[in-house]
Structure formats: C-alpha cells, structure tokens
Design an enzyme around this catalytic site. Structure first.
Site, PDB file in Angstrom:
ATOM      1  N   GLN A 115       0.839  -1.188   0.000  1.00  0.00           N
ATOM      2  CA  GLN A 115       0.000   0.000   0.000  1.00  0.00           C
ATOM      3  C   GLN A 115       0.880   1.247   0.000  1.00  0.00           C
ATOM      4  O   GLN A 115       1.714   1.398   0.900  1.00  0.00           O
ATOM      5  CB  GLN A 115      -0.860  -0.059   1.262  1.00  0.00           C
ATOM      6  CG  GLN A 115      -1.821   1.058   1.449  1.00  0.00           C
ATOM      7  CD  GLN A 115      -2.055   1.293   2.925  1.00  0.00           C
ATOM      8  OE1 GLN A 115      -1.144   1.618   3.677  1.00  0.00           O
ATOM      9  NE2 GLN A 115      -3.277   1.121   3.371  1.00  0.00           N
ATOM     10  N   SER A 118       1.170   6.449   2.971  1.00  0.00           N
ATOM     11  CA  SER A 118       1.909   7.412   3.808  1.00  0.00           C
ATOM     12  C   SER A 118       3.096   7.996   3.066  1.00  0.00           C
ATOM     13  O   SER A 118       3.698   7.343   2.213  1.00  0.00           O
ATOM     14  CB  SER A 118       2.429   6.723   5.075  1.00  0.00           C
ATOM     15  OG  SER A 118       1.369   6.343   5.892  1.00  0.00           O
ATOM     16  N   SER A 150       5.081  -1.722   4.138  1.00  0.00           N
ATOM     17  CA  SER A 150       5.510  -3.081   4.427  1.00  0.00           C
ATOM     18  C   SER A 150       5.353  -3.921   3.172  1.00  0.00           C
ATOM     19  O   SER A 150       4.449  -3.691   2.372  1.00  0.00           O
ATOM     20  CB  SER A 150       4.752  -3.685   5.602  1.00  0.00           C
ATOM     21  OG  SER A 150       3.466  -3.179   5.685  1.00  0.00           O
ATOM     22  N   GLU A 233      -9.545  -2.221   6.842  1.00  0.00           N
ATOM     23  CA  GLU A 233      -8.427  -2.463   7.754  1.00  0.00           C
ATOM     24  C   GLU A 233      -8.915  -2.468   9.192  1.00  0.00           C
ATOM     25  O   GLU A 233      -8.509  -3.264  10.013  1.00  0.00           O
ATOM     26  CB  GLU A 233      -7.363  -1.383   7.569  1.00  0.00           C
ATOM     27  CG  GLU A 233      -6.147  -1.566   8.478  1.00  0.00           C
ATOM     28  CD  GLU A 233      -5.160  -0.412   8.379  1.00  0.00           C
ATOM     29  OE1 GLU A 233      -5.602   0.737   8.190  1.00  0.00           O
ATOM     30  OE2 GLU A 233      -3.956  -0.683   8.498  1.00  0.00           O
ATOM     31  N   GLU A 366      -2.597   9.812  19.549  1.00  0.00           N
ATOM     32  CA  GLU A 366      -3.234  11.136  19.568  1.00  0.00           C
ATOM     33  C   GLU A 366      -4.429  11.163  18.605  1.00  0.00           C
ATOM     34  O   GLU A 366      -5.507  11.667  18.944  1.00  0.00           O
ATOM     35  CB  GLU A 366      -2.220  12.216  19.179  1.00  0.00           C
ATOM     36  CG  GLU A 366      -1.176  12.506  20.254  1.00  0.00           C
ATOM     37  CD  GLU A 366      -0.087  11.441  20.337  1.00  0.00           C
ATOM     38  OE1 GLU A 366      -0.014  10.572  19.449  1.00  0.00           O
ATOM     39  OE2 GLU A 366       0.681  11.472  21.315  1.00  0.00           O
TER      40      GLU A 366
END
Lengths: 397, 385
Positions: A115, A118, A150, A233, A366
């Site tokens: 994927q 990010s 990953s 997910e 957070e």
C-alpha cells in the site's frame, strides 16, 4: 441474515476443496488458487471473483474447515492483499476481467500486494499527501516518495493514492491507482528501524507510468476509495477470542516467573496492573465480538488499538526494568532480510525497541483519542488551518 | 431464565434496564437525592417498597422458592447499574448487594421475602479485609444460645435496617446470625455516623446481649459470607459502571456546550483526550463488571478472581472518572450546588468498600502471578550472540 442453505453450501464447498487438494500435500499457491475458484477466498464476493455471494459471516465456516484440514491462513501470507486490496478491487476496479486478473493471484498469494499511502510529509494527515499523478494520454505519470510500506520489496502490485489536482482542497484532489511494483520508475529501499531491522520500505516513484485502466474510481474521488481500504483495515474483527493471559502480557508474566530472585513488591504491583489492564481489554474485545454478532459493536470496539499499543510498550518497559543492567545488551544490529514465516519479534530487547512504534503505526494514539472523542463521544472537531484551502496553498513542512 | 451468551443482553434485560431508568428518572432526580440525603432515614421507604413490590428488582437473582424472581445475577447487575447511575438513595449496599446474597447462599427462607418485597431492609455487619473474609477479624462473640456481644464499626445501611446480619464467634466457631433490630433496640445500639457520602450512610453497631438467630453455622458461615462478598463485589462494580457512565455523559455534554476562547472546550485536545481516556476506563469497567456477573452466575470462571478483576477495574474507573469530571467542569465542578461532588463522594466510598483496587490487585497477584509458569519466557539477548 445467513440461511442454513448458505452455510451448508459453504461447508460443502470447503470440504470439497480440501478433499480435491489436500492442503498438507499440494503447494500453498495451488491450494489457495483452488479456494479462490471454489468461491471461498471471500465468501461474500460474487461468484467468479473468489466468492459465493453469501453473507460475510460465513467466512468462518470455510476458514475453520480449511484450517482444521491443515490449510494455510492466507491473510498472514498476503495481509494487505487480503485485508485491504481485495475489497477495494472488488468495489472499484474498472472491469470484471481486471478484477479477476488481480484477485486470483492475490488470493493464491503468488502476487503480494502493498500500500503506497503514507509519505514523509503526510502521516496522520494522510489527505495532505504530495505524490503527483499527471495525465499523459492513456497513462498517468507518477512522481513522489512513499514511506512505511511493508512488503514493498516482495510486492507485485501496490495500491497508490496520488494527487491529481493540487488546486482542489486536499481531500478532493486525490485519485486512486494500482501500480506495478516491477515496472520502470519504481524503486524500493528498505527503511531501517531503531531495532536495526527493516520491516518497512521507502518507495521512490520517478516518472512511473500507470495505464488509465488501472485507476480505481473517478479522477478526484481517491479519498472515498481509500476509505473503502481503510474501513476494511479497521473492521477486521477476529472470529475467535484470545485466552486470558495470552498476547504480550504473557512475555512479562513468564519472564517474571522465570526470575524469582528479582521480585520486589513494587515491581509485582506494576506487573499486576499491566495484567489487569490486559485482562480488562481482553474482556472488552470479547464483549465487542459478542455484540458484533447481534448487530454491531459499540464504543467498546474502538478502544482496542489505543489500549493495546500503550500496553505493549508498558509491558516491555516493565521487562527491561525487571532485568535492569542485564537487559542492556543486544543480539545483533546487523540488518538482515527477514525470511518468510520467520519470528521477527526477536529477543526481549528487540521487542522493547519495536514497541515504540506501536503508538504511531496504524493511527497515532493522539489521532485515536481524537477519533474516540469525535466519532464515539460526539465532541466537536479541532479548528483546522487547512479547511477549504487549495492543497497547494496549505503550509507544509 | 435462559442463559445468554456472555455480554449479550436479552430483550428482557433491555426492558428491565429501561424500566429501572424510568423509575429512577421519576423518583430519584437530583433534587430528590439532595432532599433525602439530608433527611432521615436517608431514603424514601415508599420508593424502596415500590422498587421491591412494583418493579421487583431487589431480588432478581433470588430463586423463586426463596421468594425471589428466579432471574440471573446479570439481571440484578443491570438494575443496580441504573440505580447507581441515578445515585439512588436506599439500602442497596446492605440489602441487595450483601444481605440477600448471603441469605440465598444460606438457604434462609425466613427473611428473604420481606427484603425482596422492599418492606424490610437489612445491613451486613460483617467486617471484611479488603473484600475477603477472615474469621480472625470477627469482633463479635456469641454464646451457645446465640446471645451476641461486641462492636462492628462503620456498617453501611445499618442505622435504618430492620435486620442485621452479624458474624460472631461462638463456642464452635464463626457463625452468621440475624438480629431483629427493632426487637433488640437496647441490646443492639446503632450510632449513625456522618459519612463522606451522605447518600450512603454508615452506623456503628454495638451489640450487648442481643439475641441472634443462626443463619449459617460454623460449617457454612465462611462459604456463605465469602459468596456474599463476591456477589457484592460484582454488583458494586455494576453500580460503579452506572455512576461512571453518568459522569462521562455529563462531562461530554458540558465540554460540548461550555465555550472558552470562542470555542467549545471539548474541541481542545487536552480536554478531548481526557474524555477519550474516561471512555476507555468506563468500557473496561463495564466489561469486567459484567464478566463477573455472568461468571458468578454460571460458574464459568474462578469467582474470587472474577470478583477481584471487577473491583480492581471498576473502583479505579469510577474514582478516576469522577476526578476528571470535576477537572473538565472547572470551577463549577467543585461547588456544592453542582452534582459532580455527590458522585465524587460516592466514587471514593465505593472504591474503599469491599476492598480497594490495591487490595484486589494484591489478590490477583496471588492468584495469577504466584502460579504463573516460566514457559514461553522471551529470549533475553546477552550481547554474545
């Protein structure tokens, strides 16, 4: 609701597969291709695309029969493929031919998926990502850098989220693609972590070309497509519970039992607190699972990742403190290529260092507290500095 | 009642919850709580009798042959949770959480019907050590004829109780005795104490020649008392869940509506994250409390461990949530007029009753860590690999 007939159909198909392709004999790819052909890869998918068109809850019927016969757990072999790519492809790939072309080798695990979401500049604020895709005839030309990927080094295909309209507000200018990881312009480099090992990669995209047919969803609709991926997910609730005392806490309790000479009352209470919190979270997961069978989980379903991540850290901090100076050694910082199926957790010290990532990966603590506050408790969102602005005008750094 | 899967409430249990919630909204709003806590006997006997007689929620897990409803401990926990959420004033602790479970365990038919009906109330004058019973701690002595002498300190709900269940050491060991408080008024003197939590009263019970009827003899008293303390721990945890959820809801509403710096304070992450953490604590407490209620009811877990997990979790949750509730509310949270203080005092009281979180953690350590195996301990690198 599932019917008895559906359940029988799934069970019959699963028995047939293990009869015709003994999973203890045939290669794993061959066996998993057979489960795809039998409609048992994702039983709720349409026939011909790895499913039988029956309710999703019946997947457990098939999985149980196959695993009892010694079959593999395909999710563990192709986690992003099974968990995220498959539902996204099923819903958004352009044609049934493409869906089948991608899904069958994904199911057999011949094609590993990764994927590309990010980026160095877009972590918690994923929608702010900068990798660009520019149209060139029937193709798109992609430039940018992705991170925390990953399995990129073993992947054949990737799910990519890229910016196609920098003048639109950040959520509106994104488009979703499938990228061939073996094509030109795609370079994968291992990303070494503080443990010394590299579970993740950086992926550099330099004039990588994607056929427009490999776009998922409409141009500019990438955020909505990405939500399909991310919701899947987060909604992967296991079918069976965990035993009391299992999981990370087991490491601390066994270590404690192995070193009676190190026991002190203060350390004992610290460990008991951790055990108690693990147990309260385990019971909460059980409750969530029980409620999911009768209509859907409530707020109890959202606390698991937050609590689990912090517990992992506290458990390994406890283990290190128990051992004191004895723990100040390491096995090996040499970066190795992890072998398939290898226990990557390593010795205690590596697990300790690895746990620092737990409160960051898959949603920082957070962000998770914001989600609990806003989506579960209904609190107002924070003020946003980027609201309604064109992406290109949003400060970055 | 049919067994249901753990954590899944039946339709009947949902109706029960709704009925108790309606009753509490009607009969126990904040004004009523404030009036009752400043009056004697500290609760409304008519409302209590309606809870028993009309709603039938004081003996939900008492078998029918002993005068109860024949439901489950989970049913009772649901009712207690809702009463806890409303800070209902009444002898729930003495009567429902402890005396009734003790009498059920003892198979005593005599007192149960009136307690279940709500026409009489009871207190449990048995000292516990952190929620567990130790016969060596018993401070009352009994003659062979059941004449009791001795003092029990700080007995919850004792001042107004009709029946006192008293642990006393007789010639053959510790037994549990029932004392009719009205009949033994001069031999069982009760001194009401001013309590931190005005909604949950305590009294010192001084026995001097009061006659007790044996409820459980030396062969069974320890089992009966231990059972009552474990059921009480589970039910007290349910009450703590009710109180904590109420405070979380209250704090969330306040954080949405209170504006400072031109925005709701709940939009600030410092406040939002506090509330998120409160949610986690409440959810954990709910899981632990109802696991205990289910497990004590169907024997699916070690009752001592399940009860300690529930108390260790729920005591910290309620006390922590009550603490944060005052902080989130700012100045008003500290005033007499605002309800946060009432719940805070209940939270502190509940945390100390039937064993503190620390005492229960100590018990968990004995039950879990002392018996743990070293198998599967992680490999510790030595630096020489």
């Amino acid at each position: 609701m599932s019917t008895v007939a559906d359940s029988t159909r799934v069970a019959d198909a699963a028995h047939q597969v293990v009869r015709d392709h003994d999973p203890t004999e045939v290669p794993v790819h061959e066996f998993l291709a057979a489960t795809f052909d039998a409609g048992l890869a994702w039983v709720h998918f349409p026939e011909g695309l790895g499913g039988l068109g029956v309710p999703r809850g019946l997947q457990a019927v098939s999985d149980t029969i196959i695993q009892d016969a010694g079959g593999p757990v395909p999710f563990s072999l192709n986690p992003i493929g099974y968990g995220m790519a498959a539902p996204t492809l099923r819903e958004h790939a352009g044609t049934d031919e493409l869906k089948r072309e991608w899904l069958r080798p994904l199911a057999s695990t011949e094609h590993i998926w990764c994927q590309l979401f990010s980026e160095p500049g877009a972590g918690s604020d994923l929608a702010g990502l900068a990798t660009s895709a520019v149209r060139d005839g029937d193709e798109w030309v992609v430039n940018g850098q992705k991170v925390w990927t990953s399995l990129a080094h073993r992947a054949r295909w990737a799910l990519l989220l890229a910016r196609t309209d920098p003048d639109a507000p950040k959520h509106k200018g994104l488009t979703y693609f499938v990228v061939d990881m073996t094509g030109p312009g795609v370079e994968t480099r291992p990303l070494r972590q503080m443990t010394g090992q590299a579970e993740f990669n950086e992926v550099y995209l330099e004039n990588a070309r994607i056929p427009d047919a490999h776009r998922l969803g409409a141009v500019g609709d990438g955020w909505r497509v990405a939500m399909t991926t991310l919701m899947n997910e987060r909604s992967s609730i296991g079918s069976s519970g965990s035993r009391r005392g299992s999981g990370t806490i087991a490491d601390a309790v066994a270590l404690w039992a192995s070193r009676p000479e190190l026991h002190t009352p203060v350390l004992e209470d610290r460990l008991t607190r951790l055990w108690l919190r693990s147990e309260a979270q385990r019971l909460t997961s059980e409750r969530s699972r029980a409620l999911a069978t009768v209509g859907g989980p409530g707020p109890e379903g959202s606390v698991g990742k937050l609590v689990g991540a912090e517990l992992n850290q506290h458990v390994y901090e406890f283990c290190m403190d128990l051992l004191g100076p004895e723990a100040l050694t390491y096995h090996d910082y040499t970066m190795r290529d992890l072998q398939r199926g290898e226990d990557y957790r390593g010795p205690l010290q590596q697990r300790f260092l690895r746990s620092r990532a737990n409160t960051i990966e898959g949603g920082t603590s957070e962000v998770l507290r914001n989600i609990l506050g806003e989506r579960v408790l209904g609190l107002p969102g924070d003020l946003r500095a980027d609201s309604g602005k064109a992406w290109k005008d949003i400060p970055r750094g | 009642m049919a067994d249901s899967a753990e954590f899944v409430f039946s339709d009947e249990q949902r109706e029960l919850r709704a009925a108790v919630r309606r009753f509490a909204a009607d009969q126990s709003d904040e004004q009523v709580v404030r009036r009752l806590m400043e009056s004697d006997p500290g609760f409304d006997p008519k409302a209590w009798a309606r809870l028993g007689g009309e709603l039938g929620v004081l003996g939900l897990s008492v078998p029918e042959e002993l005068g109860g409803v024949g439901g489950t401990l989970v049913d009772q926990a649901v009712a207690v949770e809702e009463l806890g959420a409303a800070l209902f004033c009444g002898p729930l602790f003495g009567t429902v959480m402890l005396a009734i479970p003790a009498l059920v365990a003892a198979g005593d038919e005599q007192l149960l019907p009136a307690l279940v009906e709500g026409t009489r109330t009871a207190a449990f004058a048995v000292g516990d050590r952190g929620g567990a019973f130790d016969p060596a701690d018993v401070s009352v002595r009994a003659t062979a004829d059941g004449v009791l002498s001795g003092t029990v300190e700080r007995v919850v709900d004792a001042a107004a109780a009709d029946d006192l269940l008293v642990a006393a050491t007789g010639p053959d060991g510790v037994g549990l005795y029932a004392v009719d408080a009205a009949a033994a008024a001069t031999q069982a003197r009760r001194t009401q104490l001013t309590t931190l939590d005005s909604t949950r009263r305590q009294a010192t019970v001084a026995l001097d020649g009061a006659v007790g009827r044996p409820v459980a003899g030396p062969d069974s008293a320890q089992r009966v008392i231990t059972h009552a303390l474990q059921v009480g721990a589970a039910l007290l945890a349910a009450e703590q869940v009710g109180g904590a959820q109420h405070l979380l809801d209250l704090s969330v509403e306040y954080a949405k509506g209170r504006l400072q710096f031109g925005r709701p304070i709940g939009s600030f992450q410092a406040v939002k994250h506090t509330l998120a953490d409160m949610l986690v604590e409440v959810e954990h407490a709910r899981s632990a409390a109802y696991h205990a209620a289910w497990a004590l009811g169907d024997g699916s877990d070690d009752p001592a461990l399940a009860a300690s997990i529930a108390q260790a979790t729920a005591s910290r949750a309620f006390a922590g949530v009550a603490t944060d509730t005052i902080q989130v509310h700012g100045g008003i949270g500290f005033t007499w007029e605002y309800q946060a203080q009432l719940y805070y005092k209940r939270a502190v009281t509940d945390a100390a009753l039937l064993g503190s979180a620390e005492q229960h953690r100590g018990r968990i350590a004995r039950l879990v860590l002392d018996t743990a195996s070293a198998d599967g301990a992680p490999w510790v690198a030595t630096g020489t690999e």
